[in-house]
Design an enzyme around this catalytic site. Structure first.
Site, short mmCIF file in Angstrom:
data_model
loop_
_atom_site.label_atom_id
_atom_site.label_comp_id
_atom_site.label_asym_id
_atom_site.label_seq_id
_atom_site.Cartn_x
_atom_site.Cartn_y
_atom_site.Cartn_z
N GLU A 128 0.84 -1.20 0.00
CA GLU A 128 0.00 0.00 0.00
C GLU A 128 0.88 1.26 0.00
OE1 GLU A 128 -4.18 -1.55 1.91
OE2 GLU A 128 -2.81 -0.48 3.24
N GLU A 181 -6.45 -7.31 -1.43
CA GLU A 181 -7.02 -7.27 -0.07
C GLU A 181 -8.47 -6.84 -0.12
OE1 GLU A 181 -4.99 -4.93 2.83
OE2 GLU A 181 -2.99 -5.59 2.21
#
Length: 693
Positions: A158, A315
């Site tokens: 991320e 995710e």
């Protein structure tokens, strides 16, 4: 390097949907690992991401490496037929790095240097961080580069979620180098930034700083360039890690994007070409008015980044997250509907954060595939059911989503439109994008999300919400699309400035005046809570403007407000096509009605039976056939016309598909049915598709 198909990660001879999670074995004992692997096999997990935050375990002190536990975990997974998405471990540095080099910690816009203890606690430009991160990557890639368990490399995690913008002196020096490369001369920079304003003209490169907090509003062009620099700086480091991995491994490399409502730090249109496959993280955001619609938008945008190819959902949450003000658990069937929305819109891989719920740390109340309650839970049973379902959907992999409508969206546009010192603070770019998307979705229209300036030849209709900053190239491409027979809908505050955010003079909407056949002399934003009425029965808020038709047909005008009698909605014939202008923020019903009319006029088939229902219908198509995804987000049963074979129920569908409340169906269409589904009836034709409850 050509993109790697997600469905080919596991076995080149048998395409499969990847299914798995982030796995953090460093939080558990080896005895728990064995239990985890047994349960993974029960759930049909076939790919797990490991070593995402493993730096402190692998290198507890500088230069002292210990791979024993990671070796054991990789071997255990491999022995049990579970593939590895191997993280480089560089997402968060260990305590020793910033303890010995505190200058590597990030500095915020107020000049505060943040302390160690969270994640991503480093300056992206720090040479200390980069040196040690690449040293770790070298060790990991050399050790596991040819290991048969490793099917994907996962750089960092991320990227830019917390530390995208650092304002320290190291960042300032890197910013100056980036600016000098971009502009070449100070004269060019001063011209682009408009530094004649407020005595800001620069006479030396070393005088330029990062746009930290100032007493008055700062320079908008500087702010935008700093965001461009920050995105490019992190991308540069991603590429450095990727290229180092490639010296030891032929396995594809990627990282997990965050195409979601509250993360805007990186321009993913510039990142996507550097990925061997596109991956995204997405979580339902209950701070939004329509979380499920935003999920669909994010899925379509991720597919757009992949240039229409399938992507990997890296995710999502099995139930609640831990970082929203109210962390709402998912209801019965919701996790399945969320997942199938991603698959319907292009995902060939599905993963969760995380496998086993943590018992310590700030994410201990974040849901997981294996929750704190263990296997005697609804979440676990849903996970096992999902694993079986994804196996039955394997034949869908590799197909592409069918769309005839494009929605223009850009991260740079988001940055620029949301700057301060604009006509109204109530205009927020992403809200305008979401409103247009939701109106199309409420009409059963599947949308491709495309970058400003993207090729438009494959579409009948292009919707352009609030594209404030527009280059000549982008404007010319849209003009050519319409002139050659395309249809476009452009909304207010579009085309006003050029690529350096310089206002285009001569009347708004600047770059689009000729295309739209209108000219606006002044903006008239509305007061908070104020609405205006239009003569077609609709209402609007936030925005009005003193608009003059210059060849356009007036479709609706204001009845009241600051500009009674002034046109609010227009349509203009341009070449062989048509361009609509929405000069105000129409209410949701009016926006939906207008976009439906524009869609129908563009020749896109509409199915009125889907209008304003909670039935989501998307088609994926490929050489092996056409597949219809039908997702019922409603509380009542529904029916939809289809003929073929239901992959979920493993049953023939002979004309009418029954979808239970909250249920999902995926039908391999018969050839004639595929054609019918692709060409749903127009509103004025007999509608053979029924949605009832």
């Amino acid at each position: 390097m050509p993109r790697t198909p997600v469905s080919r990660l596991l076995d080149a001879d048998a395409p499969r949907i990847t299914f798995g999670a982030d796995y953090n074995p460093e939080q558990w004992t080896p005895e728990t690992w064995a239990d985890d692997v047994r349960l993974m096999r029960e759930a049909r997990v076939n790919l797990v991401a490991i070593n995402i935050f493993g730096w402190a375990q692998l290198e507890p002190l500088p230069g002292q490496y210990d791979f024993s536990r990671l070796d054991a975990v990789i071997e255990l997974l491999h022995e049990n037929g579970i593939a590895v998405d191997l993280g480089t471990g560089t997402a968060s540095p260990p305590p020793w790095l910033t303890a010995e080099h505190p200058e590597a910690l990030p500095v915020t816009a107020d000049g505060t240097r943040r302390a160690f203890g969270g994640r991503q606690g480093f300056c992206p430009s720090s040479p200390v961080y980069r040196e040690h991160a690449l040293a770790l990557v070298e060790q990991v890639a050399r050790r596991y580069g040819t290991h048969p368990a490793v099917k994907l490399w996962h750089v960092s995690n991320e990227i830019g979620c917390h530390n995208a913008h650092c304002y320290c002196e190291v960042s300032a020096a890197a910013f100056r180098r980036w600016l000098e490369k971009r502009y070449g001369t100070l004269d060019a920079l001063n011209e682009a930034w408009g530094t004649a304003f407020w005595s800001q003209r620069y006479a030396a490169w070393e005088h330029i700083q990062t746009p930290a907090l100032t007493l008055a509003t700062g320079n908008p062009a500087q702010a935008i360039d700093f965001r461009r620099f920050s995105s490019a700086e992190l991308l540069e480091h991603y590429v450095a890690e990727r290229d180092l991995i490639r010296t030891h491994s032929s396995v594809p490399v990627t990282t997990n994007f965050m195409v979601t409502a509250h993360i805007q730090a990186l321009d993913y249109w510039t990142w996507a070409p550097e990925m061997d496959l596109v991956a995204n993280d997405h979580y339902l955001d209950h701070r939004l008015p329509h979380p499920t619609a935003e999920l669909a938008f994010a899925a379509d945008a991720t597919r757009g980044l992949a240039q229409g190819e399938p992507y990997l959902l890296m995710e999502q949450a099995s139930s609640a997250v831990n970082w929203q003000p109210r962390n709402i658990a998912k209801g019965p069937g919701e996790m399945l509907r969320n997942t199938l929305t991603h698959v319907a819109r292009g995902a060939d891989g599905i993963s969760f954060f995380q496998w086993r719920a943590s018992v310590q740390g700030s994410e201990r109340f974040h849901s997981a595939m294996l929750p704190h309650g263990g296997t005697d839970t609804r979440v676990w049973r849903d996970v096992v059911d999902l694993g079986g379902m994804l196996e039955r959907l394997a034949e869908v992999t590799g197909t592409r989503v069918v769309a005839e409508v494009a929605l223009v969206f850009g991260w740079e546009a988001w940055w620029i439109t949301d700057l301060d010192s604009h006509p109204t603070a109530e205009l927020r770019y992403l809200e305008q994008v979401h409103r247009a998307y939701e109106a199309l979705r409420a009409s059963g229209v599947t949308v491709d999300v495309v970058a400003p300036g993207a090729p438009l030849d494959d579409y009948r209709l292009v919707v352009v919400p609030a594209l404030h900053s527009v280059s000549d190239t982008v404007a010319e491409r849209l003009e050519r699309f319409v002139a050659e027979g395309g249809h476009a809908v452009i909304t207010f505050f579009s085309g006003v400035t050029d690529e350096v955010d310089r206002v285009r003079t001569g009347g708004y909407p600047g770059a689009f005046r000729e295309l739209l056949g209108v000219s606006t002399e002044e903006f008239f934003p509305l007061h908070a809570g104020e609405t205006v009425r239009l003569d077609d029965g609709s209402t609007a808020d936030i925005w009005t403007e003193r608009l003059h038709p210059r060849g356009a047909e007036v479709l609706a005008s204001y009845l009241d407000g600051p500009l009674p009698g002034t046109p609010a909605v227009t349509r203009n014939a341009f070449g062989d096509g048509t361009a609509w202008y929405l000069a105000t923020n129409l209410d949701s019903a009016a926006l939906t009605r207008t976009l439906r009319e524009a869609t129908a006029r563009a020749g896109v088939a509409l199915n009125p039976a889907l209008f304003d229902t909670e039935l989501e219908v998307v088609r994926r198509s490929g050489p092996q056939g056409d597949y219809l995804f039908v997702i019922n987000h409603g509380a009542t049963d529904a029916r939809h016309a289809a003929r073929g074979y239901d992959l979920i129920e493993q049953a023939e569908v002979d004309g009418v598909l029954e979808i239970a409340a909250g249920g999902v169906r995926v039908v391999r269409l018969e050839p004639e049915a595929a054609h019918t589904s692709a060409s749903a009836p127009r509103p004025d034709e007999t509608n053979e598709t029924k949605v009832t409850s």
